[in-house]
Each structure stands twice: as structure tokens, then as C-alpha cells.
Design an enzyme around this catalytic site. Structure first.
Site, PDB file in Angstrom:
ATOM      1  N   ARG A   1       0.803  -1.393   0.054  1.00  0.00           N
ATOM      2  CA  ARG A   1       0.140  -0.074   0.097  1.00  0.00           C
ATOM      3  C   ARG A   1       0.931   1.350  -0.082  1.00  0.00           C
ATOM      4  O   ARG A   1       0.623   2.204  -0.573  1.00  0.00           O
ATOM      5  CB  ARG A   1      -1.034   0.098   1.067  1.00  0.00           C
ATOM      6  CG  ARG A   1      -1.646   1.262   1.498  1.00  0.00           C
ATOM      7  CD  ARG A   1      -2.769   1.222   2.332  1.00  0.00           C
ATOM      8  NE  ARG A   1      -2.495   0.489   3.544  1.00  0.00           N
ATOM      9  CZ  ARG A   1      -1.723   0.909   4.407  1.00  0.00           C
ATOM     10  NH1 ARG A   1      -0.911   2.083   4.732  1.00  0.00           N
ATOM     11  NH2 ARG A   1      -1.484   0.038   5.598  1.00  0.00           N
TER      12      ARG A   1
ATOM     13  N   TYR B   1     -17.190  16.745 -14.970  1.00  0.00           N
ATOM     14  CA  TYR B   1     -17.842  15.565 -14.726  1.00  0.00           C
ATOM     15  C   TYR B   1     -18.815  15.503 -13.477  1.00  0.00           C
ATOM     16  O   TYR B   1     -18.464  16.132 -12.427  1.00  0.00           O
ATOM     17  CB  TYR B   1     -16.581  14.619 -14.613  1.00  0.00           C
ATOM     18  CG  TYR B   1     -17.049  13.142 -13.898  1.00  0.00           C
ATOM     19  CD1 TYR B   1     -18.127  12.502 -14.920  1.00  0.00           C
ATOM     20  CD2 TYR B   1     -16.778  12.534 -12.981  1.00  0.00           C
ATOM     21  CE1 TYR B   1     -18.415  11.255 -14.458  1.00  0.00           C
ATOM     22  CE2 TYR B   1     -16.961  11.284 -12.655  1.00  0.00           C
ATOM     23  CZ  TYR B   1     -18.042  10.666 -13.138  1.00  0.00           C
ATOM     24  OH  TYR B   1     -18.544   9.419 -12.905  1.00  0.00           O
TER      25      TYR B   1
ATOM     26  N   ASP C   1      -7.984  19.214 -14.047  1.00  0.00           N
ATOM     27  CA  ASP C   1      -8.319  17.670 -14.585  1.00  0.00           C
ATOM     28  C   ASP C   1      -8.192  17.741 -15.945  1.00  0.00           C
ATOM     29  O   ASP C   1      -8.864  18.552 -16.968  1.00  0.00           O
ATOM     30  CB  ASP C   1      -9.897  17.522 -14.360  1.00  0.00           C
ATOM     31  CG  ASP C   1     -10.082  15.862 -14.523  1.00  0.00           C
ATOM     32  OD1 ASP C   1      -9.618  15.469 -15.533  1.00  0.00           O
ATOM     33  OD2 ASP C   1     -11.125  15.591 -14.105  1.00  0.00           O
TER      34      ASP C   1
ATOM     35  N   LYS D   1      -9.744   6.317 -18.579  1.00  0.00           N
ATOM     36  CA  LYS D   1      -9.882   7.129 -19.846  1.00  0.00           C
ATOM     37  C   LYS D   1      -8.959   6.699 -21.014  1.00  0.00           C
ATOM     38  O   LYS D   1      -8.547   5.646 -21.291  1.00  0.00           O
ATOM     39  CB  LYS D   1     -10.549   8.472 -19.597  1.00  0.00           C
ATOM     40  CG  LYS D   1     -11.516   8.739 -18.693  1.00  0.00           C
ATOM     41  CD  LYS D   1     -12.704   7.890 -18.879  1.00  0.00           C
ATOM     42  CE  LYS D   1     -13.956   7.873 -17.985  1.00  0.00           C
ATOM     43  NZ  LYS D   1     -13.727   7.809 -16.566  1.00  0.00           N
TER      44      LYS D   1
HETATM   45  O1  P1T Z   1     -14.498   7.318 -13.229  1.00  0.00           O
HETATM   46  P1  P1T Z   1     -13.190   7.539 -12.297  1.00  0.00           P
HETATM   47  O2  P1T Z   1     -11.772   6.938 -12.778  1.00  0.00           O
HETATM   48  O3  P1T Z   1     -13.828   7.566 -10.997  1.00  0.00           O
HETATM   49  O4  P1T Z   1     -12.988   9.012 -13.023  1.00  0.00           O
HETATM   50  C1  P1T Z   1     -13.940   9.896 -12.553  1.00  0.00           C
HETATM   51  C2  P1T Z   1     -13.590  11.353 -13.719  1.00  0.00           C
HETATM   52  C3  P1T Z   1     -12.793  12.304 -13.526  1.00  0.00           C
HETATM   53  N1  P1T Z   1     -12.642  13.363 -14.283  1.00  0.00           N
HETATM   54  C4  P1T Z   1     -13.240  13.438 -15.598  1.00  0.00           C
HETATM   55  C5  P1T Z   1     -13.273  14.576 -16.320  1.00  0.00           C
HETATM   56  C6  P1T Z   1     -14.148  12.219 -15.611  1.00  0.00           C
HETATM   57  O5  P1T Z   1     -14.688  12.175 -17.025  1.00  0.00           O
HETATM   58  C7  P1T Z   1     -14.416  11.014 -14.831  1.00  0.00           C
HETATM   59  C8  P1T Z   1     -15.243  10.132 -15.109  1.00  0.00           C
HETATM   60  N2  P1T Z   1     -16.042  10.312 -16.361  1.00  0.00           N
HETATM   61  C9  P1T Z   1     -16.926   9.040 -16.808  1.00  0.00           C
HETATM   62  C10 P1T Z   1     -17.173   8.121 -16.230  1.00  0.00           C
HETATM   63  C11 P1T Z   1     -17.838   9.629 -17.827  1.00  0.00           C
HETATM   64  O6  P1T Z   1     -18.210   8.925 -18.729  1.00  0.00           O
HETATM   65  O7  P1T Z   1     -17.799  11.154 -18.191  1.00  0.00           O
END
Ligand code: P1T
Length: 413
Positions: free
Chosen positions: A80, A132, A204, A229
Site C-alpha cells: 500500500r 464531470y 483535470d 479514460k
Molecule cells: O471514473 P473515474 O476513474 O473515477 O474518474 C472520474 C472522472 C474524473 N474526471 C473526469 C473528467 C471524468 O470524466 C471522470 C469520469 N467520467 C466518466 C465516467 C464519464 O463517462 O464521463
């Protein structure tokens, strides 16, 4: 490639380390020193194994590491706190973002949550009016209950940011391009405003990726990613990353990473590293295919508006042209005929898969109002119900265009 075989570690007994990579400046985003982006994406943090010569970092599955004597070990004591595969990922992303260090998390939201731990109860945070939905939910419904106040404003309007400022404002949180309306924020101008007031700017960079945009070089203090992503890129791993040049931020993030424990497993780190190797070629092609898709949507009678920063009429076009290498593979559009027509288009494509998420090789279509942004209904971030969002993948561009136009014609024609 010089530098540590694994750029990061960290131990349970303190002595937090993070994934810095010497020569982190890259040619991406206009920097000219050191190896180029594609070279770093393949090699940073991933020198051949000195024992076996393996050219791919081992998936280091051990949860614990032998110590010769108490506190005497090879840099790792408990997984961890520090893991070699995670360290390789952290070093690689740090180098791509031109950061002194990075920390990997189990999801994008876990990474965001770690960044929000930089705030103290009573602090105020400025967030975008388009972002988001899960980010806004985290800020408003989790941190809001713990004494962190927020105001949402359109961050392309610097006067609005200044007007929202409070004496206790400590952080501005930006997305650019924004999810899902693809708004553009001038990172350098916003950083100047934020720093003049003694706060930190977080960007972000999920939609842009470090291949298209490097927020730290433009003045941001912290970069976050949903590695789920574009970084991962194949719809097969959930992850998050925080990167920064600020030693105080890195210390705190490493502390939170170890203390809260929302770390990714080694297999997930390996998959993300594997995805990153092809990031540049994937995103370059996705930008080109997005331009082809946009050209087909523009002027189509079933389409009211197309949102893509590559369009000269987009309000953020000039800023995007200045701060990004390309305009990205995300496209949104408003369907003529409102929600019902939009839902019919989303359900009517065959090649574009109706699904949440983005940034992978498969092209996706989704209805933000009912899907990714359902949690922000009734908030300033509510998304219009006629909007559809596309994540352009790597299929044959003509196939994507004909599938989308077919669905549009069946739904609106
Ligand atoms: O899903 P996660 O890995 O926890 O990420 C969150 C997140 C953070 N920032 C942005 C700009 C994002 O688009 C996302 C997650 N977004 C999607 C799941 C979506 O379909 O827009």
C-alpha cells in the site's frame, strides 16, 4: 534513459517518495529539453529489468517486502505504501506531465478525493459550472458535509471567478475541455489570477491527456486524471493519477495515498502503463477522426449545435489552439427534437456503443443528462436533455460516420 528503474516507492515507516523521473521536461506542449513525449511514454520509469533484462516492468504482486534488518530494505516495505509497478506508472505519468512527481489511485475520483484533502474545514473552493458529474457530487455531497464550501462558475469568464472569490478561497478546480460541453478554460490566465490571490489551481486533464495539453507548464499547480479514460485507453482498467511540481502538495498527496489507502493494484498499474505506450498515436488519430465526425454532423438537419473546440465558431477555439496540440477526440452535439430524439439516436447506433466512460479504442455514445451527469440534476451543472456526447475511438472513420448518420436519420428524419 537514465534514472531510477522505478521512479517511486514509499514506505509504511514514512519517508514518502513519489514518482519523479529525471528529465521530466518533454517536447510535448512546447518544451524542448530531454526525450520526446512518445519516448517517455514507452520508457520513463521502465528501464529493462537489471536482473532479467525484461523490457516490460514486472507485475509486482507481493504485498510485503523482506527487510534485512528493521527499516533496512530495497525501498519497499508494504505494497500500500509503495509498489514497484505502481512506482513505474507514477514515474511515467510524472514525466509526461512534466511533473516532479505523481501518485496513482484506484480511480479518478479517488485521485480527486486525495487532492481535496489539501483543503481544511472552513476553506472555500471554486468549481466549474460544467464538469464531470461525479466530481461535483464529491465536492458538494461529500466534502460539502465536511466543512468545505464551494461556488460553481464558468471558468472561461475570469471576472466571474474574481467575483466568486472569498477570503477563504484556497483552490480553483478546472476541467478543460469540460465534460460534457467541451468548454475551454485559459489555463495560463486562470493560473495568474489564482496565484495572485494566493490559492492553488487544479486542472483535470482527463479529456485532453498530456499529449494534447500540459497544464503544469501553463501554470497549474496540480493535475488530476481519470486514468480509466485515455491513459488506459482500452476500457479495461479503472484508475486515477495526481501529478504536481509542488513539493508540499506531493508530500501531502503521498501521505493521503498511504493513509487513506485508495491505491491501484499492480495489474491495474501494468495495464495503464501498457495503454500509455500508445497514447500519442491513439489520440492523434482520435483527433483526426473527431474532425471527420464533426464535419458530418455540422449542418445536418437533425443536429442543432455541434460542440467541439476545433470549430472556429467555438468560443474557446483560439485558447484551445494556443494551449492544446490538437482539439481532442470528444464531441458533443444537441439533437434537433430534444430529449426524445436524443434518446432515440443514442439507442439507434450500432457501432457507437451506448455506454458511459470515454477515451478508449471503442467509440462510445452517451446521454449525459440521464447517464454520467444524472447526479447533478437540479444543480448549476445540469446538462441539457437534448445533448449527446461522443467519445471517438479508432474504428474506420467512414464506418463511424455512416452509423451515426443512420441513427440520426432514423430518429429525426
Ligand atoms: O471514473 P473515474 O476513474 O473515477 O474518474 C472520474 C472522472 C474524473 N474526471 C473526469 C473528467 C471524468 O470524466 C471522470 C469520469 N467520467 C466518466 C465516467 C464519464 O463517462 O464521463
Amino acid at each position: 534513459m537514465s534514472g531510477a528503474r522505478y521512479g517511486a516507492g514509499g514506505t509504511e515507516q514514512g519517508g514518502a517518495r513519489y514518482g519523479g523521473y529525471p528529465g521530466g521536461a518533454t517536447r510535448a506542449g512546447g518544451e524542448s529539453e530531454g526525450p520526446g513525449f512518445e519516448t517517455l511514454a514507452i520508457h520513463a520509469g521502465q528501464d529493462p529489468d537489471p536482473v532479467t533484462g525484461a523490457v516490460v516492468p514486472a507485475v509486482s504482486v507481493a504485498t510485503t517486502f523482506a527487510q534485512e534488518a528493521v527499516g533496512r530494505h530495497a525501498g519497499y516495505d508494504y505494497s500500500r505504501s509503495g509498489n514497484p509497478t505502481r512506482g513505474a506508472l507514477e514515474a511515467c505519468v510524472a514525466s509526461l506531465e512534466g511533473a516532479a512527481g505523481a501518485a496513482a489511485f484506484a480511480s479518478g475520483l479517488a485521485a480527486e478525493d486525495a487532492v481535496l484533502h489539501l483543503l481544511e474545514p472552513g476553506d472555500h473552493l471554486i468549481v466549474p459550472d460544467d464538469a464531470y458529474g461525479g466530481t461535483y457530487r464529491l465536492v458538494s455531497q461529500v466534502w460539502g458535509r465536511l466543512g468545505i464550501a464551494h461556488t460553481s462558475v464558468g471558468l472561461s469568464d475570469l471576472a466571474a471567478v474574481a467575483a466568486a472569490w472569498r477570503p477563504e478561497t484556497r483552490m480553483v478546480w478546472a476541467e478543460t475541455p469540460t465534460n460534457p460541453r467541451l468548454g475551454i478554460v485559459d489555463i495560463a490566465a486562470l493560473a495568474e489570477l489564482v496565484h495572485a490571490r494566493g490559492a492553488r489551481l487544479v486542472v483535470d486533464n482527463t479529456f485532453a491527456t498530456p499529449w494534447l495539453q500540459r497544464p503544469l507548464a501553463l501554470g497549474a499547480d496540480v493535475v488530476v486524471h481519470s486514468a480509466t479514460k485515455y491513459l488506459g485507453g482500452h476500457s479495461d482498467v479503472v484508475g486515477g493519477i495526481v501529478a504536481s511540481n509542488d513539493a508540499e502538495v506531493l508530500e501531502r498527496i503521498a501521505f493521503v495515498q498511504n493513509s487513506v489507502g485508495a491505491v491501484p493494484g499492480p495489474w491495474d498499474c501494468y495495464l495503464t502503463l501498457r495503454g500509455i505506450k500508445t497514447l500519442a498515436v491513439r489520440v492523434e488519430r482520435q483527433c483526426a477522426t473527431a474532425a471527420t465526425v464533426v464535419a458530418a454532423l455540422e449542418g445536418h438537419p437533425g443536429v442543432e449545435t455541434v460542440l467541439w473546440p476545433g470549430l472556429t465558431g467555438h468560443p474557446g477555439h483560439e485558447v484551445a489552439a494556443r494551449q492544446m496540440r490538437g482539439f481532442g477526440g470528444m464531441v458533443s452535439f444537441v439533437v434537433a427534437g430534444g430529449e426524445e430524439a436524443a434518446l432515440a439516436v443514442a439507442a439507434g447506433t450500432r457501432l457507437w456503443t451506448l455506454a458511459e466512460s470515454l477515451g478508449a479504442v471503442e467509440s462510445l455514445i452517451e446521454h449525459p443528462h440521464r447517464m454520467t451527469h444524472a447526479s447533478v440534476a437540479g444543480s448549476p451543472l445540469e446538462v441539457p436533455s437534448g445533448l449527446l456526447r461522443l467519445s471517438v475511438g479508432l474504428e474506420t472513420p467512414d464506418d463511424l460516420v455512416s452509423d451515426l448518420l443512420g441513427a440520426l436519420e432514423r430518429a429525426t428524419g
